[in-house]
Design an enzyme around this catalytic site. Structure first.
Site, PDB file in Angstrom:
ATOM      1  N   ASN A  86       0.867  -1.194  -0.292  1.00 47.94           N
ATOM      2  CA  ASN A  86       0.078  -0.017   0.056  1.00 47.94           C
ATOM      3  C   ASN A  86       0.868   1.255  -0.185  1.00 47.94           C
ATOM      4  O   ASN A  86       1.422   1.761   1.086  1.00 47.94           O
ATOM      5  CB  ASN A  86      -0.863   0.164   1.286  1.00 47.94           C
ATOM      6  CG  ASN A  86      -1.708   1.130   1.391  1.00 47.94           C
ATOM      7  OD1 ASN A  86      -1.758   2.086   0.460  1.00 47.94           O
ATOM      8  ND2 ASN A  86      -2.254   1.320   2.726  1.00 47.94           N
ATOM      9  N   TRP A  87       1.145   1.941  -1.251  1.00 45.65           N
ATOM     10  CA  TRP A  87       2.058   2.852  -1.394  1.00 45.65           C
ATOM     11  C   TRP A  87       1.510   4.365  -0.702  1.00 45.65           C
ATOM     12  O   TRP A  87       2.146   5.069  -0.390  1.00 45.65           O
ATOM     13  CB  TRP A  87       2.274   3.066  -2.677  1.00 45.65           C
ATOM     14  CG  TRP A  87       3.062   2.063  -3.508  1.00 45.65           C
ATOM     15  CD1 TRP A  87       3.347   0.838  -3.042  1.00 45.65           C
ATOM     16  CD2 TRP A  87       3.397   1.947  -4.829  1.00 45.65           C
ATOM     17  NE1 TRP A  87       4.026   0.062  -3.801  1.00 45.65           N
ATOM     18  CE2 TRP A  87       4.022   0.651  -5.005  1.00 45.65           C
ATOM     19  CE3 TRP A  87       3.161   2.777  -6.247  1.00 45.65           C
ATOM     20  CZ2 TRP A  87       4.640   0.211  -6.133  1.00 45.65           C
ATOM     21  CZ3 TRP A  87       3.615   2.385  -7.130  1.00 45.65           C
ATOM     22  CH2 TRP A  87       4.349   1.095  -7.434  1.00 45.65           C
ATOM     23  N   GLU A  99      -7.027   4.648   7.975  1.00 48.98           N
ATOM     24  CA  GLU A  99      -6.820   5.851   7.511  1.00 48.98           C
ATOM     25  C   GLU A  99      -8.124   6.442   6.952  1.00 48.98           C
ATOM     26  O   GLU A  99      -8.499   7.767   7.111  1.00 48.98           O
ATOM     27  CB  GLU A  99      -5.557   6.140   6.884  1.00 48.98           C
ATOM     28  CG  GLU A  99      -4.402   5.932   7.617  1.00 48.98           C
ATOM     29  CD  GLU A  99      -3.116   5.219   6.753  1.00 48.98           C
ATOM     30  OE1 GLU A  99      -2.911   5.450   5.784  1.00 48.98           O
ATOM     31  OE2 GLU A  99      -2.258   4.938   7.476  1.00 48.98           O
ATOM     32  N   GLU A 138      -5.089  -5.082  10.687  1.00 45.51           N
ATOM     33  CA  GLU A 138      -4.262  -4.110  10.811  1.00 45.51           C
ATOM     34  C   GLU A 138      -4.537  -3.386  12.239  1.00 45.51           C
ATOM     35  O   GLU A 138      -5.303  -2.487  12.325  1.00 45.51           O
ATOM     36  CB  GLU A 138      -4.105  -3.220   9.905  1.00 45.51           C
ATOM     37  CG  GLU A 138      -3.833  -3.683   8.384  1.00 45.51           C
ATOM     38  CD  GLU A 138      -3.381  -2.526   7.342  1.00 45.51           C
ATOM     39  OE1 GLU A 138      -2.513  -2.731   6.933  1.00 45.51           O
ATOM     40  OE2 GLU A 138      -3.948  -1.693   7.297  1.00 45.51           O
ATOM     41  N   GLY A 163       2.936  -1.253   4.191  1.00 47.04           N
ATOM     42  CA  GLY A 163       2.956   0.382   4.001  1.00 47.04           C
ATOM     43  C   GLY A 163       4.208   0.855   3.713  1.00 47.04           C
ATOM     44  O   GLY A 163       4.973   0.723   2.622  1.00 47.04           O
ATOM     45  N   GLY A 164       4.984   1.235   4.922  1.00 46.15           N
ATOM     46  CA  GLY A 164       6.411   2.091   4.672  1.00 46.15           C
ATOM     47  C   GLY A 164       7.290   0.989   3.872  1.00 46.15           C
ATOM     48  O   GLY A 164       8.149   1.591   3.070  1.00 46.15           O
TER      49      GLY A 164
HETATM   50  P1  PGA Z   1       2.943   0.146   7.762  1.00 46.87           P
HETATM   51  O1  PGA Z   1       1.645   0.420   7.206  1.00 46.87           O
HETATM   52  O2  PGA Z   1       3.420  -1.242   7.059  1.00 46.87           O
HETATM   53  O3  PGA Z   1       3.464   1.539   7.432  1.00 46.87           O
HETATM   54  O4  PGA Z   1       2.835   0.026   9.331  1.00 46.87           O
HETATM   55  C1  PGA Z   1       0.608  -0.627   6.906  1.00 46.87           C
HETATM   56  C2  PGA Z   1      -0.772  -0.122   6.193  1.00 46.87           C
HETATM   57  O5  PGA Z   1      -1.232   0.946   6.616  1.00 46.87           O
HETATM   58  O6  PGA Z   1      -1.358  -0.823   5.271  1.00 46.87           O
END
Ligand code: PGA
Length: 257
Positions: free
Chosen positions: A9-10, A103, A174, A241-242
């Site tokens: 997930n960019w 988010e 998550e 994510g990151g």
């Molecule tokens: P993260 O994000 O790996 O940066 O913690 C995960 C996500 O929000 O899908």
């Protein structure tokens, strides 16, 4: 056998001049794997909408790589300035869509009702939802995290979807306190929740569907912790994510599957 998935997930984090390099490196990396290593395995990237067209051909060239959108609108079409319809995403080669990310729930006030509409419309249009659930820190501290997450699933999915629809979905657990914080859930915490989710699916839709449902873990997943997380019996991969923003971190996570 249920599919194993690593999805990147960019978010809104990829700079315009970095997109081609990122996707090229991922494709190059995946092309070096043996076909049998990727059997039953999918790698998904979810760029921001403007990049979908930019990388679509590259993604299509790689059989195990799929394109996801980070969001879709819950109506087919209409006067919704700034929004994107599922038919538009599909025309770009999108096959998956992330729905219910914390988010989106927090900053865009997406409700369980709205999420159900998005899920139903996606399924109608043959787009596979990656449905996110997870608890905030205060709920974890109160030790009501399991009932909180099952309630999210109950309201958005279980009470709304027939088995034939539900079995199309991918679920992503998550914990909100682990997203982007560097504080990953322990293997015990992640497995406990993913098992509870699977058991709740058994209760609602039966054993066969539960055993075939892919459940991902997301939240500060990285090349160091992925190998342990991915060996847990109820975790079938990750939503990243990151660590999905550089191929040197993302590909080792794929290899951990
Ligand atoms: P993260 O994000 O790996 O940066 O913690 C995960 C996500 O929000 O899908």
């Amino acid at each position: 056998m249920r599919k194993k998935i690593v999805a990147g997930n960019w978010k809104m984090n990829t700079p315009p001049n970095g997109v081609n390099t990122l996707v090229n490196n991922i494709v190059e990396g995946l092309n070096t794997y043996k076909t049998e290593d990727l059997e039953n395995t999918l790698v998904i990237v979810a760029p921001s909408h403007p990049y979908l067209g930019v990388i679509a051909d590259k993604v299509k060239s790689c059989p195990n790589l799929k394109l996801a959108a980070q969001n879709c609108h819950h109506e087919v079409k209409g006067a919704y300035t700034g929004e994107v319809a599922i038919s538009m995403l599909k025309s770009m080669g999108v096959e998956y869509v992330i729905i219910g990310h914390s988010e989106r729930r927090k900053y865009f006030e997406e409700t369980n009702e709205m999420l159900t509409k998005k899920v139903k419309l996606s399924l109608n249009e043959n787009l596979t939802p990656i449905f996110c659930c997870g608890e905030p820190l205060e709920i974890r501290k109160k030790e009501t995290h399991i009932s909180f997450v099952i309630q999210q699933l109950e309201e958005s999915l279980y009470s709304q979807l027939e088995a034939a629809d539900f079995e199309q979905l991918v679920i992503a657990y998550e914990p909100i306190w682990a997203i982007g914080t560097g504080e990953v859930a322990t293997p015990e915490q992640a497995q406990e929740m993913c098992l509870a989710i699977r058991q709740s699916i058994v209760k609602k839709y039966g054993n066969k569907i539960a055993m075939n449902t892919t459940i991902l873990y997301g939240g500060s997943c990285n090349p160091q912790n992925a190998p342990q997380l991915f060996t847990l019996p109820d975790i079938d991969g990750g939503l990243i994510g990151g660590a999905s923003l550089t191929s040197s971190k993302f590909l080792p996570i794929v290899e951990a599957l």
